[in-house]
Write an enzyme that holds these catalytic residues in place. Structure first.
Site, short mmCIF file in Angstrom:
data_model
loop_
_atom_site.label_atom_id
_atom_site.label_comp_id
_atom_site.label_asym_id
_atom_site.label_seq_id
_atom_site.Cartn_x
_atom_site.Cartn_y
_atom_site.Cartn_z
N LYS A 114 19.53 15.50 14.01
CA LYS A 114 19.45 16.02 15.37
C LYS A 114 18.08 15.66 15.93
CE LYS A 114 20.82 18.83 18.71
NZ LYS A 114 20.59 17.71 19.61
N LYS A 146 11.64 21.69 11.94
CA LYS A 146 11.95 22.72 12.95
C LYS A 146 13.33 23.32 12.72
CE LYS A 146 10.47 21.70 17.04
NZ LYS A 146 10.30 21.23 18.42
N LYS A 182 14.97 11.20 15.57
CA LYS A 182 14.33 10.98 16.85
C LYS A 182 14.60 9.54 17.26
CE LYS A 182 11.82 13.48 19.66
NZ LYS A 182 11.98 14.93 19.84
N ASP A 225 14.64 13.95 25.82
CA ASP A 225 13.25 14.14 25.41
C ASP A 225 12.40 13.66 26.59
OD1 ASP A 225 10.65 13.49 23.75
OD2 ASP A 225 11.93 14.55 22.37
N THR A 270 13.70 27.05 25.47
CA THR A 270 12.42 26.86 24.77
C THR A 270 11.49 28.03 25.07
OG1 THR A 270 12.71 24.47 24.95
CG2 THR A 270 10.50 25.26 24.43
N ASN A 330 9.01 22.89 32.72
CA ASN A 330 10.11 23.80 32.38
C ASN A 330 9.64 24.93 31.45
OD1 ASN A 330 12.34 25.09 31.39
ND2 ASN A 330 13.44 23.28 30.78
N SER A 370 20.44 23.78 21.63
CA SER A 370 21.12 22.48 21.52
C SER A 370 22.18 22.53 20.42
CB SER A 370 20.11 21.37 21.18
OG SER A 370 19.38 21.03 22.31
#
Length: 416
Positions: A62, A86, A98, A138, A182, A213, A350
């Site tokens: 992920k 994470k 990533k 991202d 977040t 954000n 997510s």
């Protein structure tokens, strides 16, 4: 790299099996692709793209895809490692990955951007899927770009797979609550910290670096919880007002005028309030109780760490504190709630989006928050306990907890 130094520190504290450490020092798979894109001028330009699949012992890979001129092999590898940490820190069944393309998206027309996004998927489609690897937006990518990518992937495989990509528009299977996730996760961490320290929110002065954000949302949430937000900043600079700022009003004016102004709005009338203009560097060094870096990486470094006066730092940005700065702050007794925990609300929601897509469900925003809170609270307490048990910082505690979970997954599938 910083990522490997953090891993080695955790490995040393927990006497990690050398074989497991060896496996965790590099991604399981790293792909470099050349992406030909026909530009509006008719010329074909070749872009370089990457996908790093770090570890999937706990579930499908992920991790986001960024479009940026500075995307590099080392950066993508480090970010994919942090994603694995994470996900394991908050104990969701996902691995770490990533991706990135070396490009400045502002230099491309909408058509060129769409052709690039689709061409990138044509190069990596065999590596991704809801059961293999689940990308997300991202830096400089967004819901629209994710939609193009998902559409291209489904065209290639000839069937729907809505869970292949998260961060989609809500109408196309995105999750409610993702936009504020977040900040919401960060808020749950602040609340747990407050419980541990017996805070009265009205006595706590907060500075938030970054008013995108995550930053704007956490500033509004902290205001609502009674905290005194005395400074906020964006990429151009910041505003400081010891009597406190109203984040809601500031955000409203920023959305209308793209300017960060110290204002207070009642109804439709906004008036300016007395304040001081400060730089991003000055914001970090203010005399506050809680500092929330919510902008870019590497903001607190060996050069300014000694000047940090906040007693607590909650990292909403990825990697805002360098390892050298970490040591200096530790020496000053400053408590840092690390990024792999504090900003993990984003990846958790997510994961909720993926789960809803795979099961064909739609959850309300209330259901999303109801599921997010126990995950964040549980992770905070597990990290806190780990740090107390071994006498380490919360960051090292989080890495130890995560690596232990990943190692267990690797043993179960016979890697070691």
């Amino acid at each position: 790299t910083n990522a490997m130094r953090q891993l080695e520190k955790a490995a040393e504290k927990m006497n990690m099996d050398k074989n497991i450490l060896g496996i965790l020092q590099q991604p399981e798979r790293f792909v470099t692709v050349a992406i030909p894109v026909k530009m509006d001028s008719g010329e074909v330009k070749i872009f370089t793209g990457y996908r790093s699949q770090y570890n999937n012992a706990l579930g499908p890979y992920k991790g986001g895809i960024r479009y940026h001129p500075n995307v590099s092999v080392d950066e993508v590898k480090a970010l994919s490692f942090w994603m694995a940490i994470k996900c394991a820190t908050v104990n969701i069944p996902m691995g770490g990955a990533k991706g990135g393309v070396i490009v400045h998206p502002k230099d491309l027309s909408e058509g060129e951007l769409e052709r690039l996004s689709r061409a990138y998927i044509r190069k990596i489609w065999m590596l991704i899927g809801s059961d293999k690897d689940v990308p997300a937006p991202d830096v400089y990518t967004n819901a629209k770009i994710m939609n193009w990518m998902r559409d291209e992937f489904e065209k290639i495989i000839g069937r729907p797979d809505p869970g292949v990509i998260t961060g989609k528009p809500v109408e196309q299977g995105g999750s409610l609550g993702r936009g504020t996730a977040t900040a919401q996760g960060g808020l749950y961490c602040v609340r747990e910290l407050a419980k541990r320290l017996n805070w009265y929110s009205s006595n706590i002065r907060v500075a938030v670096q970054g008013f995108g954000n995550a930053g704007a949302n956490i500033a509004k949430m902290l205001n609502r919880d009674g905290y005194k937000v005395v400074a906020v900043s964006d990429s151009k600079g910041g505003i400081y007002r010891p009597d406190g700022l109203d984040a809601e009003s500031i955000e409203r004016v920023k959305l209308e005028s793209d300017k960060l102004e110290a204002v207070y709005c009642e109804g439709s009338v906004c008036r300016a309030v007395e304040h001081e203009r400060i730089s991003n560097g000055e914001l970090l060094e203010l005399d506050v109780d809680l500092l929330v870096p919510a902008a870019l990486e590497d903001q607190i470094t060996r050069d300014n760490a000694a000047n940090i006066r906040a007693k607590y730092i909650v990292e909403l940005a990825n990697g805002p504190t360098t390892p050298e700065a970490d040591e200096i702050l530790k020496g000053k007794g400053i408590v840092i709630v690390p990024d792999v925990l504090a900003n993990a609300g984003g990846v958790t929601v997510s994961y909720f989006e993926w789960e809803q897509n795979v099961k064909g469900e739609r959850w309300t925003e209330a259901q999303v928050l109801q599921k997010l809170e126990p995950i964040m609270v549980g992770a905070f307490n597990a990290v806190w306990d780990m740090s107390e048990k071994y006498g380490v910082t919360l960051r090292t505690g989080a890495f130890m907890l995560a690596v232990e979970r990943i190692a267990e997954g690797m043993r179960k599938r016979g890697d070691v």
